[in-house]
Design a protein around this motif. Sequence first.
Motif: not given
Length: 312
Positions: A62-69, A229-244
Amino acid sequence: MRRQVRLALGTLGGLALGVALWEGYKAVGNPDGSSLFGVRLLPRADDLSMPHVTDVLGRLARPELTGGRPVWLVVLDAAVFTLGITAVGLLAGGLFGLVLAVLMQRFRVVERGLLPYVVLSQTVPLVALAPLVAGWSGGLSFGAYPWQDWMTVAMIAAYLAFFPVAVGMLRGLQSPTAAGVELMRSYAAGWWRTLVKLRLPASLPYLFPALRLAGAAAVVGAVVGEISTGTRGGIGRLVIEYSREATSDPAKVYTAMLGAALLGLVVAGLVSLLELPLMRHRRRVQDHPVAARSQARPARVRAGRSGVGDPA
């Protein structure tokens, strides 16, 4: 080749066992968890804490966000980004560990002086180390090319990766028998030639298990480094974003964790692919007359001491 097939089958079997345990505990576990004397011993088995494996796999489509990838494509891009950082960290840490192992094998004083600190270095909490590395490296630059955030993450990955390689290679370089080393000296082979012809081939069985451990450690270092370090683009940052979104979309959180786990399996698989040509080279080296004599000499010596065969 058979070893790689067994490794692949073992990996698939481990995944199947993990899924069975997950679903089995979810079926019989307490939705509120199990506690003893006020201490929680088992996690909650409700859908919020432990979604079904089918729900996690379905969320990937399913899409990550509405209308997204779709989520699987986002996780794939993040995993590829982290894989690149992990590869740099594993390469840097592996080379450093290899050089350190060679120095410790060559000079006993280096081994006695550095090995305790090499072991002690792995006790430093990674979460505390990452901000320090980011602070130290923030002002660095390579000419006109400034230091990037991903370099900090790669340095953290290398910090975790060098230890298994250094310890494993040291043991491998010290594995040849004294008779084999003496035979190389009888051929007037110096330290460097003995290292290349005898010690390095003998260390390969110790190197690849160490590299697999180093690869797993590099993945952990890269993921934790991205989070710290807050580096964006990687799987570590994605874990933080999705955990919200854990309370509203728990299956989405596990998609990022699944990507991190598969990333570790990919790194281990790449190390296994590297093992094939190098182990073939080791077998060719073992078939060399000098190597064959170095292996046969201890048997002849034992036979001579027992009064059987040629004692020479």
